[in-house]
Design a protein around this motif. Structure first.
Motif, PDB file in Angstrom:
ATOM      1  N   TYR A   1     -10.004  34.121  72.136  1.00 45.48           N
ATOM      2  CA  TYR A   1      -9.846  32.772  72.585  1.00 45.48           C
ATOM      3  C   TYR A   1      -8.484  32.600  73.152  1.00 45.48           C
ATOM      4  O   TYR A   1      -7.639  33.209  73.191  1.00 45.48           O
TER       5      TYR A   1
ATOM      6  N   ARG B   1     -13.356  29.866  74.648  1.00 38.10           N
ATOM      7  CA  ARG B   1     -13.966  31.340  74.507  1.00 38.10           C
ATOM      8  C   ARG B   1     -13.574  31.938  75.843  1.00 38.10           C
ATOM      9  O   ARG B   1     -13.592  31.472  76.865  1.00 38.10           O
TER      10      ARG B   1
ATOM     11  N   ASP C   1     -17.760  30.141  65.342  1.00 39.61           N
ATOM     12  CA  ASP C   1     -18.238  31.503  65.562  1.00 39.61           C
ATOM     13  C   ASP C   1     -17.992  32.464  64.285  1.00 39.61           C
ATOM     14  O   ASP C   1     -18.847  33.619  64.263  1.00 39.61           O
TER      15      ASP C   1
END
Length: 245
Positions: free
Chosen positions: A149, A142, A178
């Protein structure tokens, strides 16, 4: 709006795309041109190829695998990435490209080692070391910008194909996590592996019987035999700084 755009069609970006697509995320890869892997005369350190493998052939197989998983590949370069609504982290991103319509996506994976200028509007934390730029990431890939990313060499990983592939896969899994996708592992297991223990087959997994296993084995061997039936005619790409005259 697509779920994931991966910028870069090298091994890190393609590995990430295989995982995100197999998890059911609408995935597009914007491939800006020839991967640096194509400069490799023989790929020697990749497990599974005891005598090495032609790097271009390997890259073609990864492309085929990604597209077989449902990944869309678009040739072109991304010129900029910006959040659709500056103050809304959930709004997603718009990517401007040099050869097509703007792309609206929920998440972006940067895997373009040779060019990351498009990330400047987002202030993700690019770091210059000599003539190269890297992107600062946490242990899972991240960046400082939610929903963005970085994978592979761009994220500071060692310049080795197996490492790039592994890191791309890891970052792909981070994006899956996520995205709140109901996903366990991309395992294909023998029939009864889960159900024989009175367990449901987890999301992303699959149980197959022996007949299906053998059919898949036949298809896999045919693909590899066809891919390696003849030597590739193309030569590796030379580094652009080498005088060819």
């Amino acid at each position: 709006m697509r779920d994931i755009c991966i910028v870069g069609g090298g091994v890190a970006g393609l590995a990430a795309s295989i995982f995100t697509a197999r998890a059911g995320l609408d995935t597009i890869v914007v491939d800006g041109g020839e991967s640096i892997l194509a400069r490799n005369a023989s790929l020697e350190n990749y497990p599974g190829f005891p005598d090495g493998v032609d790097a271009r052939r390997y890259l073609r197989l990864v492309h085929e695998q990604a597209q077989g998983a449902g990944v869309e590949v678009e040739l072109g370069r991304v010129s900029s990435v910006e959040r659709i609504e500056e103050t809304n982290p959930e709004s997603g991103f718009v990517l401007e490209t040099d050869g097509g319509d703007p792309l609206e996506v929920r998440r972006v994976i940067a895997a373009s080692w040779s060019d990351s200028e498009y990330l400047v509007p987002l202030d993700v934390g690019r770091i210059q070391r000599g003539s190269k730029h890297y992107v600062n990431v946490d242990e899972d890939g991240r960046t400082a910008v939610e929903g963005v990313y970085a994978a592979g060499r761009l994220a500071g990983e060692p310049h080795q194909t197996i490492v790039a592939a592994g890191h791309g896969a890891k970052v792909g899994l981070t994006a899956i996590h996520d995205s709140d996708v109901n996903f366990y592992h991309d395992w294909v297991v023998p029939e009864g592996y889960f159900t024989g223990r009175d367990r449901d087959v987890p999301p992303g997994c699959e149980e197959i019987d022996d007949e299906e296993r053998l059919e898949r084995d036949v298809a896999a061997r045919e693909t590899i035999l066809e891919a390696f039936a003849e030597p590739l005619a193309e030569k590796p790409t030379m580094h652009p700084s080498v005088d060819r005259e």
